[in-house]
Write a protein that holds these residues in place. Sequence first.
Motif, PDB file in Angstrom:
ATOM      1  N   PHE A  17     100.531  61.987 135.486  1.00  0.00           N
ATOM      2  CA  PHE A  17     101.474  63.099 135.547  1.00  0.00           C
ATOM      3  C   PHE A  17     100.970  64.302 134.765  1.00  0.00           C
ATOM      4  O   PHE A  17     101.115  65.442 135.187  1.00  0.00           O
ATOM      5  N   ARG A  18     100.349  64.029 133.636  1.00  0.00           N
ATOM      6  CA  ARG A  18      99.881  65.114 132.767  1.00  0.00           C
ATOM      7  C   ARG A  18      98.454  65.542 133.083  1.00  0.00           C
ATOM      8  O   ARG A  18      98.118  66.729 133.013  1.00  0.00           O
ATOM      9  N   ASP A  19      97.604  64.595 133.468  1.00  0.00           N
ATOM     10  CA  ASP A  19      96.171  64.872 133.545  1.00  0.00           C
ATOM     11  C   ASP A  19      95.659  65.153 134.949  1.00  0.00           C
ATOM     12  O   ASP A  19      94.693  65.910 135.107  1.00  0.00           O
ATOM     13  N   ARG A  20      96.271  64.538 135.963  1.00  0.00           N
ATOM     14  CA  ARG A  20      95.744  64.694 137.321  1.00  0.00           C
ATOM     15  C   ARG A  20      96.639  65.574 138.180  1.00  0.00           C
ATOM     16  O   ARG A  20      96.213  66.622 138.667  1.00  0.00           O
ATOM     17  N   ASP A  21      97.868  65.166 138.363  1.00  0.00           N
ATOM     18  CA  ASP A  21      98.802  65.924 139.201  1.00  0.00           C
ATOM     19  C   ASP A  21      99.730  66.738 138.306  1.00  0.00           C
ATOM     20  O   ASP A  21     100.888  66.396 138.071  1.00  0.00           O
ATOM     21  N   ARG A  22      99.186  67.844 137.808  1.00  0.00           N
ATOM     22  CA  ARG A  22      99.813  68.595 136.722  1.00  0.00           C
ATOM     23  C   ARG A  22     100.888  69.574 137.154  1.00  0.00           C
ATOM     24  O   ARG A  22     101.613  70.108 136.320  1.00  0.00           O
ATOM     25  N   PHE A  23     101.013  69.855 138.432  1.00  0.00           N
ATOM     26  CA  PHE A  23     101.876  70.948 138.866  1.00  0.00           C
ATOM     27  C   PHE A  23     103.313  70.778 138.370  1.00  0.00           C
ATOM     28  O   PHE A  23     103.896  71.689 137.770  1.00  0.00           O
TER      29      PHE A  23
ATOM     30  N   ASP B 138     107.295  66.723 152.594  1.00  0.00           N
ATOM     31  CA  ASP B 138     105.977  67.367 152.674  1.00  0.00           C
ATOM     32  C   ASP B 138     105.245  67.291 151.336  1.00  0.00           C
ATOM     33  O   ASP B 138     105.867  67.299 150.270  1.00  0.00           O
ATOM     34  N   TRP B 139     103.921  67.256 151.403  1.00  0.00           N
ATOM     35  CA  TRP B 139     103.109  67.287 150.202  1.00  0.00           C
ATOM     36  C   TRP B 139     101.736  67.865 150.537  1.00  0.00           C
ATOM     37  O   TRP B 139     101.315  67.881 151.684  1.00  0.00           O
ATOM     38  N   ARG B 140     101.055  68.323 149.519  1.00  0.00           N
ATOM     39  CA  ARG B 140      99.669  68.756 149.629  1.00  0.00           C
ATOM     40  C   ARG B 140      99.076  68.715 148.233  1.00  0.00           C
ATOM     41  O   ARG B 140      99.797  68.573 147.243  1.00  0.00           O
ATOM     42  N   ARG B 141      97.784  68.827 148.139  1.00  0.00           N
ATOM     43  CA  ARG B 141      97.117  68.804 146.840  1.00  0.00           C
ATOM     44  C   ARG B 141      96.252  70.051 146.713  1.00  0.00           C
ATOM     45  O   ARG B 141      95.540  70.415 147.644  1.00  0.00           O
ATOM     46  N   VAL B 142      96.346  70.715 145.566  1.00  0.00           N
ATOM     47  CA  VAL B 142      95.614  71.960 145.310  1.00  0.00           C
ATOM     48  C   VAL B 142      94.694  71.738 144.110  1.00  0.00           C
ATOM     49  O   VAL B 142      95.149  71.253 143.063  1.00  0.00           O
ATOM     50  N   PRO B 143      93.411  72.068 144.235  1.00  0.00           N
ATOM     51  CA  PRO B 143      92.490  71.896 143.110  1.00  0.00           C
ATOM     52  C   PRO B 143      92.994  72.603 141.853  1.00  0.00           C
ATOM     53  O   PRO B 143      93.449  73.740 141.897  1.00  0.00           O
ATOM     54  N   GLY B 144      92.946  71.900 140.758  1.00  0.00           N
ATOM     55  CA  GLY B 144      93.363  72.463 139.484  1.00  0.00           C
ATOM     56  C   GLY B 144      94.846  72.311 139.198  1.00  0.00           C
ATOM     57  O   GLY B 144      95.254  72.410 138.042  1.00  0.00           O
TER      58      GLY B 144
ATOM     59  N   GLY C   8      96.806  69.914 141.295  1.00  0.00           N
ATOM     60  CA  GLY C   8      97.163  68.563 141.690  1.00  0.00           C
ATOM     61  C   GLY C   8      98.166  68.533 142.822  1.00  0.00           C
ATOM     62  O   GLY C   8      98.189  69.404 143.696  1.00  0.00           O
ATOM     63  N   LEU C   9      99.022  67.538 142.792  1.00  0.00           N
ATOM     64  CA  LEU C   9      99.963  67.269 143.874  1.00  0.00           C
ATOM     65  C   LEU C   9     101.095  68.285 143.888  1.00  0.00           C
ATOM     66  O   LEU C   9     101.774  68.481 142.886  1.00  0.00           O
ATOM     67  N   ILE C  10     101.279  68.936 145.040  1.00  0.00           N
ATOM     68  CA  ILE C  10     102.440  69.800 145.252  1.00  0.00           C
ATOM     69  C   ILE C  10     103.382  68.988 146.131  1.00  0.00           C
ATOM     70  O   ILE C  10     103.245  68.933 147.347  1.00  0.00           O
ATOM     71  N   GLY C  11     104.309  68.320 145.502  1.00  0.00           N
ATOM     72  CA  GLY C  11     105.181  67.380 146.195  1.00  0.00           C
ATOM     73  C   GLY C  11     105.435  66.198 145.290  1.00  0.00           C
ATOM     74  O   GLY C  11     105.054  66.199 144.116  1.00  0.00           O
ATOM     75  N   ALA C  12     106.082  65.157 145.838  1.00  0.00           N
ATOM     76  CA  ALA C  12     106.469  64.020 145.011  1.00  0.00           C
ATOM     77  C   ALA C  12     105.451  62.895 145.037  1.00  0.00           C
ATOM     78  O   ALA C  12     105.180  62.273 144.009  1.00  0.00           O
ATOM     79  N   MET C  13     104.909  62.598 146.203  1.00  0.00           N
ATOM     80  CA  MET C  13     103.923  61.525 146.313  1.00  0.00           C
ATOM     81  C   MET C  13     103.051  61.793 147.523  1.00  0.00           C
ATOM     82  O   MET C  13     103.449  62.486 148.464  1.00  0.00           O
ATOM     83  N   ASP C  14     101.837  61.233 147.490  1.00  0.00           N
ATOM     84  CA  ASP C  14     100.939  61.406 148.623  1.00  0.00           C
ATOM     85  C   ASP C  14     101.022  60.172 149.520  1.00  0.00           C
ATOM     86  O   ASP C  14     101.801  59.247 149.265  1.00  0.00           O
TER      87      ASP C  14
ATOM     88  N   VAL D 138     107.222  58.460 142.858  1.00  0.00           N
ATOM     89  CA  VAL D 138     106.770  57.120 142.494  1.00  0.00           C
ATOM     90  C   VAL D 138     105.262  57.171 142.233  1.00  0.00           C
ATOM     91  O   VAL D 138     104.501  57.695 143.062  1.00  0.00           O
ATOM     92  N   PHE D 139     104.863  56.675 141.105  1.00  0.00           N
ATOM     93  CA  PHE D 139     103.482  56.671 140.601  1.00  0.00           C
ATOM     94  C   PHE D 139     103.027  58.044 140.107  1.00  0.00           C
ATOM     95  O   PHE D 139     102.349  58.133 139.086  1.00  0.00           O
ATOM     96  N   SER D 140     103.378  59.127 140.795  1.00  0.00           N
ATOM     97  CA  SER D 140     102.874  60.442 140.381  1.00  0.00           C
ATOM     98  C   SER D 140     103.521  60.922 139.085  1.00  0.00           C
ATOM     99  O   SER D 140     102.960  61.788 138.400  1.00  0.00           O
ATOM    100  N   ALA D 141     104.707  60.398 138.735  1.00  0.00           N
ATOM    101  CA  ALA D 141     105.385  60.818 137.507  1.00  0.00           C
ATOM    102  C   ALA D 141     105.191  59.803 136.388  1.00  0.00           C
ATOM    103  O   ALA D 141     106.048  59.645 135.527  1.00  0.00           O
ATOM    104  N   GLU D 142     104.062  59.101 136.407  1.00  0.00           N
ATOM    105  CA  GLU D 142     103.708  58.204 135.317  1.00  0.00           C
ATOM    106  C   GLU D 142     102.523  58.780 134.551  1.00  0.00           C
ATOM    107  O   GLU D 142     101.641  59.425 135.125  1.00  0.00           O
ATOM    108  N   MET D 143     102.517  58.536 133.258  1.00  0.00           N
ATOM    109  CA  MET D 143     101.384  58.945 132.431  1.00  0.00           C
ATOM    110  C   MET D 143     100.237  57.944 132.608  1.00  0.00           C
ATOM    111  O   MET D 143     100.479  56.755 132.800  1.00  0.00           O
ATOM    112  N   PRO D 144      98.971  58.381 132.530  1.00  0.00           N
ATOM    113  CA  PRO D 144      98.544  59.767 132.238  1.00  0.00           C
ATOM    114  C   PRO D 144      98.410  60.637 133.478  1.00  0.00           C
ATOM    115  O   PRO D 144      98.118  61.826 133.366  1.00  0.00           O
TER     116      PRO D 144
END
Length: 351
Positions: A157-163, A281-287, A289-295, A149-155
């Motif tokens: 999904f493509r620009d910030r949380d790219r994983f 579970d989730w985490r965020r990695v520089p470059g 973005g989000l590793i997971g579904a939502m923060d 939810v929210f993480s799979a919306e443009m932009p």
Amino acid sequence: MSAYPYHNPYEGLSGTIDIKAVREAGFQERRFDTGTVRLNYVAGPDNGPPLVLLAAQMGTWESYRRVLVPLSRRLRVYAIDVRGHGKSSWTPGEYSWNHLGADMTAFLSEVVRAPAVVAGNSSGGLLALWCAANLPGRVAAAILEDAPVFSAEMPRFRDRDRFVYEGLEHLAETLGDPHDRDLADYFRGLTLPVSETREKRVPDWFVSFLSRRVRAFRTRRPGLPVDIPYLPLKLRLLLKCLSMYDADFARAFVDGRFYEGLDHADALARVSCPLLVLHGDWRRVPGRGLIGAMDDEDAARIGRLVPHSRYMKIKANHVIHMSRPRRYVEAVNTFLTEDVKGEFATPAGRA
């Protein structure tokens, strides 16, 4: 329509369930023709009100194999292969929330025919959200299992949380031609960040091993989905699902076609039924973005938009019902008893 029209080669296969416990519990595999597509699904015994399960992208009803039987003890359980997956129709060029929503409207109206709890994992969770927002008379409650939810919306999904976006882009590139694809190519070059400075990469020798195994299977059993029983269950299921998956489904997320029909905040604001949010579970990695579904902020925002929702954090990977099946069933039963109540509450003497 797509410039590369094609059809699911497995759509007409027999519906025999080869999972002994699921078969013996009374589940049957069936097909439903919406008039536009044919949906493959399994239905359990009529032990209570309906629960409809929607797997993650690349998944089929088989991903629920560990929870179907315990859930069916108090519910009539349905698990669907959404279009583009499993033995359901492939519709290249026609993948969007509106397309899938139309399928669900027909299924809930003509097959289930009673207000149902709709539970989905990942993209299946977003489809469950679509149903809750748009079909209030057909949806008694909704369960979002680690949905993006929210993480799979443009932009974003493509620009910030790219994983995840990059993963779908890779999938569409490697498996995009259904007439000439080696399933093992999906794993070639795949990486998973394990820290800010280190990644795990699928080794080339393993990709070559899988490629040989897949070719050997298809030589021995042409015309069947790839199913190599001696592989670990998660890998075995992933390969089988990939062999029955239309990569244009992923391409639609990458090129933007898919997003028609679902604004996440607007949909949440229109949810009036009970809502359960399961967060893995989730985490965020520089470059990457989000590793997971939502923060955690995404989860908090859902709570603000749907104040009556129930939130449960579960220490598990993305597919909670596969990695923590007992915890998943407990969470669903607690929600049905305490939040949905009515006919969904646990009858006396039944677990």
